[in-house]
Scaffold this active site. Sequence first.
Site, PDB file in Angstrom:
ATOM      1  N   LYS A   1       0.857  -1.184   0.000  1.00  0.00           N
ATOM      2  CA  LYS A   1       0.000   0.000   0.000  1.00  0.00           C
ATOM      3  C   LYS A   1       0.895   1.236   0.000  1.00  0.00           C
ATOM      4  CE  LYS A   1      -3.598   2.344   2.633  1.00  0.00           C
ATOM      5  NZ  LYS A   1      -4.576   2.217   3.721  1.00  0.00           N
TER       6      LYS A   1
ATOM      7  N   ARG B   1     -10.788   9.755   2.272  1.00  0.00           N
ATOM      8  CA  ARG B   1     -10.623  10.369   3.592  1.00  0.00           C
ATOM      9  C   ARG B   1     -11.789  11.304   3.888  1.00  0.00           C
ATOM     10  NH1 ARG B   1      -3.994  11.058   3.253  1.00  0.00           N
ATOM     11  NH2 ARG B   1      -3.614   8.805   3.131  1.00  0.00           N
TER      12      ARG B   1
ATOM     13  N   LYS C   1       1.247   9.953   5.792  1.00  0.00           N
ATOM     14  CA  LYS C   1       1.381   8.553   6.212  1.00  0.00           C
ATOM     15  C   LYS C   1       2.665   7.912   5.675  1.00  0.00           C
ATOM     16  CE  LYS C   1      -3.611   7.897   6.854  1.00  0.00           C
ATOM     17  NZ  LYS C   1      -4.728   6.938   6.795  1.00  0.00           N
TER      18      LYS C   1
ATOM     19  N   LYS D   1      -2.250  -1.415  -3.787  1.00  0.00           N
ATOM     20  CA  LYS D   1      -3.115  -0.242  -3.673  1.00  0.00           C
ATOM     21  C   LYS D   1      -2.296   1.025  -3.751  1.00  0.00           C
ATOM     22  CE  LYS D   1      -6.179   1.849  -0.362  1.00  0.00           C
ATOM     23  NZ  LYS D   1      -6.563   1.891   1.008  1.00  0.00           N
TER      24      LYS D   1
END
Length: 333
Positions: A202, A212, A225, A256
């Site tokens: 990811k 989000r 992140k 992803k």
Amino acid sequence: MRPTQSPYPATRLRRTRQSAAIRGLVRQNTLTVDDFIWPVFVRSGEGIEEPIPSMPGVLRRSVDKVVDAAREAADLGIPAICIFPYTGLEERTEDCAGAWDPDNHANRAIRAIKDAVPEIAIMTDVALDTYNINGHDGFVEDGEIVNDRTVEALVKMALSQAEAGADIIGPSDMMDGRIGAIRQALESAGHQNVMILSYAAKYASAFYGPFRDAVGASGALTGDKKTYQMDPGNSDEAMRLIERDLTEGADMVMVKPGLPYLDICRRVKTEFGAPTFAYQVSGEYAMIKAAGANGWVDENRVMLESLMAFKRAGCDGILTYFAPAAARLLRGG
Ligand code: PBG
């Protein structure tokens, strides 16, 4: 080795493209409704279907409406649905206790769907971002997203989902060691048949923006992140993550986002041969919807072509917000 090919005119590659019948005959990959996992958003309340502006056509539904949606998906032949909770800022806490509450709305939705639509498989999301006051997938201590304490919480969250009746646990947090810890906990608790579809590769992606908004994390998220999700420049690291998660007990693995990372999908399928999934994420969906709404592309054709691309890249299935629309098109109406 590639077989040798006679030069033109013995070889005319257009011969096998001359009619729909022949094109169908030689087509290597097919897209069917069996390929889809449909992500849905569940919120508190009753009788609520709330549009998400950055994801036209996608709704946040209260539990009763999610059950209706699951019924509709099963009737279309969609094999699996994936539950994401929407939580307002007032429902978010620093200790993220809502994440493993057996009665949080995601777990209530799992129970209600299991009851009403037993034939559809239910996948979950394991990460703290939908319950965390700061929108991160793990606990934050002095500005650092801490790993091991987060894994303990993720295990509790996964167990609460398995208890509620989830078929497929979907850890999307990217902490180290979480697959092994969750697998061991599931075995000890008698959930041997509960599967894990690991978000193994990811990436730290800007394509998650609309999601989000959908889960209420946009306003909450502080910083980025990048210390846990992958750097978009890396490919070999994805293979190490996939290998690690399969070794720790993942049954299926995911790449992803989707379309911008098809090279990774292909490598995963070729190198591991494990059940491989891609997530066509919110930003990919939003781009196709926006261009379609403006009449700049033919939305339905672009939708199906983008989904076929995943099959060609080696994916066994796709998480896509288009699942019901694509299922209807594939049925011919
Ligand atoms: C977080 C999570 C995200 C998505 C699924 N799970 C967003 C993120 O990592 O910030 C994104 C899905 C999408 O964009 O459609 N646990």
